[in-house]
Design an enzyme around this catalytic site. Structure first.
Site, short mmCIF file in Angstrom:
data_model
loop_
_atom_site.label_atom_id
_atom_site.label_comp_id
_atom_site.label_asym_id
_atom_site.label_seq_id
_atom_site.Cartn_x
_atom_site.Cartn_y
_atom_site.Cartn_z
CE LYS A 5 9.77 -25.04 10.46
NZ LYS A 5 10.99 -24.34 10.78
CG HIS A 59 3.28 -23.89 12.84
ND1 HIS A 59 3.04 -23.69 11.52
CD2 HIS A 59 3.74 -22.68 13.30
CE1 HIS A 59 3.33 -22.44 11.18
NE2 HIS A 59 3.74 -21.81 12.25
CE LYS A 106 0.44 -19.35 11.63
NZ LYS A 106 1.51 -18.77 12.47
CG HIS A 143 6.70 -21.79 7.95
ND1 HIS A 143 5.92 -21.16 8.87
CD2 HIS A 143 7.87 -22.05 8.58
CE1 HIS A 143 6.59 -21.04 10.00
NE2 HIS A 143 7.78 -21.56 9.86
CD GLU A 192 8.92 -19.42 18.40
OE1 GLU A 192 9.03 -19.51 17.17
OE2 GLU A 192 8.09 -18.66 18.94
CE LYS A 201 12.98 -21.95 16.13
NZ LYS A 201 11.55 -21.98 15.94
NE ARG A 261 -2.71 0.29 3.32
CZ ARG A 261 -3.52 0.01 4.31
NH1 ARG A 261 -4.81 0.01 4.13
NH2 ARG A 261 -3.06 -0.28 5.50
CE LYS A 289 6.06 -16.14 19.41
NZ LYS A 289 6.73 -16.56 18.19
CG ASP A 291 1.76 -17.39 16.19
OD1 ASP A 291 1.59 -16.99 15.03
OD2 ASP A 291 2.89 -17.49 16.72
C1 BG6 Z 1 5.18 -18.53 12.68
C2 BG6 Z 1 4.66 -17.87 13.94
O1 BG6 Z 1 4.14 -19.13 11.97
O2 BG6 Z 1 6.13 -19.51 13.04
C3 BG6 Z 1 5.79 -17.31 14.77
O3 BG6 Z 1 3.76 -16.85 13.59
C4 BG6 Z 1 6.84 -18.37 15.04
O4 BG6 Z 1 5.29 -16.78 15.99
C5 BG6 Z 1 7.26 -19.03 13.74
O5 BG6 Z 1 7.95 -17.74 15.65
C6 BG6 Z 1 8.18 -20.20 13.99
O6 BG6 Z 1 8.68 -20.68 12.79
P1 BG6 Z 1 10.06 -21.41 12.71
O7 BG6 Z 1 10.17 -21.86 11.29
O8 BG6 Z 1 11.11 -20.38 13.07
O9 BG6 Z 1 10.03 -22.51 13.70
#
Ligand code: BG6
Length: 462
Positions: free
Chosen positions: A180, A238, A146, A176, A214, A326, A44, A321, A233
């Site tokens: 993986k 996922h 997503k 996504h 994370e 991680k 935009r 979070k 989220d």
């Molecule tokens: C996203 C979430 O879909 O996936 C994020 O919105 C999250 O909050 C992320 O951090 C994690 O993805 P990955 O690939 O880093 O594990």
């Protein structure tokens, strides 16, 4: 190899485009998965494609300048307001002009890298100006990032609008995690190994853990995150995707509708039976957060899959979070064997661990004889590390997904019924009735988790 296509990123000024999508298209060009691709970035604000590309380039390791230049030479920016039909007419003219200039066929991949509140209007306007649904041998496909909606109601509404104007075969809902490498490996690991498949049920499996920890906060995404929270989220998408891959029956083929049909069957039988929510300390002070917000940044939940294979087997899932590390990992805990030995009895449960991130691979814990201790038992690890076999060339999830979309393969994308079922599972949670417990940044979650674990008889594997 697909000859060529035009990649239209709607929401190109966002992080996703710069961090993932532009690097992914560069990679496809570099690997020759596509010979030619034009990029049209849409957003935009007033902007230039040069500025956006410069940002994106920082996220690519060891740039091949020849390939990068090729991408830059066929990249453009188009300003567009999702609500303005005239802007979509201009976009259409731009696409046609770019295709002519670069001698491209009429193959188009639209990526809606925006918040779901724009999906309906963008879908309707793309269709109104005739940008999707080719009748000839060329293709036009639309990818939706997503989250797909924020509830069953909104997902249904978006699906309804899409259904009116696009064929489902042109619709690619993105999660996504499905791109993986180790998530893609779950079904293969299960169904191509005789040593695993016969054991894969409540007869031999005691419980399953899916952990998505994370060690960072919500970054700059306060506006989005505060409306969604960890459950919407992470769990709705996922985690439920990974759970359904672990739990599904064998599909006839690991492709196309076969895989998606099996995942849907699992989701129909899945429900959350207990959940604990947490929020990291200081969350309220982050940018974009409503004062006093009760949005959760952590959850631990117990789910059951009520079918013959899994009845009574708990699936424990957790995401949060600002925790200690991680780590995305799936642990399959097998039942303990009967006591056969005089010492070290009962022996530990075997675990199959699938490491999605970091250090992709899997390992199997087995019991073995300890050295010089008679028949005492100790646990040993049979470990497969993806990088040590394949080097560090594991493709990024978004590369895999773009490649699949260009090839027209939908198995790694989420179907309309699948996304709705996942919302149905999550919508049953009555958030208003749940306490949200605080936890310190860098901890393992709220203190209350200890009692919750006891109550549910779960010891998280570390
Ligand atoms: C996203 C979430 O879909 O996936 C994020 O919105 C999250 O909050 C992320 O951090 C994690 O993805 P990955 O690939 O880093 O594990």
């Amino acid at each position: 190899m697909e000859k060529n296509f035009t990649f239209i990123i709607m929401g190109v000024t966002g992080d996703l485009a710069k961090l993932k999508l532009i690097p992914a298209i560069y990679k496809l060009l570099k690997l020759n998965t596509v010979a030619e691709a034009a990029l049209i970035g849409v957003a935009r604000s007033e902007n230039t494609i040069q500025a956006i590309l410069a940002e994106a380039k920082k996220n690519i390791r060891e740039v091949d300048e020849v390939v990068w230049q090729k991408l830059c030479n066929s990249a453009y920016y188009e300003r567009l307001d999702f609500a303005e039909l005239d802007d979509f007419e201009n976009l259409k003219n731009k696409i046609v002009a770019v295709e002519e200039k670069h001698g491209l066929s009429h193959n188009r991949l639209f990526y809606l890298a925006t918040l779901p509140e724009h999906f309906e209007v963008a879908t309707v306007n793309l269709a109104k100006v005739g940008l999707v649904n080719s009748k000839d041998d060329k293709w036009e496909r639309v990818l939706y990032e997503k989250p797909f909606g924020d509830s069953l109601h909104s997902a249904r509404q978006i699906n309804k609008e899409i259904d009116k104007v696009f064929l489902e075969e042109n619709v690619y809902r993105v999660d996504h995690y499905l791109g993986k490498e180790l998530v893609g490996n779950i079904a293969l690991l299960r169904f191509t190994n005789r040593v695993l498949e016969p054991l894969w049920s409540r007869v031999h499996i005691d419980s399953v853990q899916i952990i998505c920890d994370e060690n960072f906060g919500i970054k700059n995404r306060g506006n989005y995150y505060d409306k969604y929270g960890a459950v919407k989220d992470f769990l709705q998408n996922h985690i439920l995707q990974m759970l359904s891959l672990v739990a599904m029956e064998s599909p006839k083929l690991i492709s196309g509708e076969y895989l998606r049909n099996e995942k849907v069957r699992v989701l129909k039988k899945t429900k959350i039976v207990d959940i604990l929510l947490g929020q990291y300390e200081g969350y309220e002070n982050e940018r974009g957060i409503t004062p006093g917000s009760k949005t959760e940044t952590f959850f631990a939940a117990k789910l059951l899959v009520n079918n013959r294979r899994w009845r009574g087997v708990p699936f424990f899932v957790r995401a949060g979070k600002n925790l200690t590390k991680k780590e995305t990992v799936i642990h399959i805990r097998f039942k303990a064997v009967d006591c056969l030995l005089a010492k070290s009895c009962p022996a530990d449960n075997n675990y199959l661990t699938i490491r999605i991130d970091p250090n992709e691979g899997f390992s199997l814990e087995l019991n073995s004889k300890s050295l010089r201790k008679g028949f005492e038992v100790e646990t040993v690890d049979m470990d497969y590390s993806h990088n040590s076999v394949h080097g560090v060339n594991t493709p990024e999830a978004y590369e895999v997904l773009l490649e699949q979309a260009v090839l027209g393969e939908q198995a790694l994308f989420v179907r309309n019924d699948e996304v709705e079922l996942a919302w149905k599972i999550v919508d049953r949670i009555d958030f208003k009735k749940l306490e949200v417990y605080k936890y310190p940044v860098g901890s393992s979650g709220p203190l209350e988790l200890t009692d919750w674990n006891k109550k549910n008889n779960i010891i998280w594997k570390s």
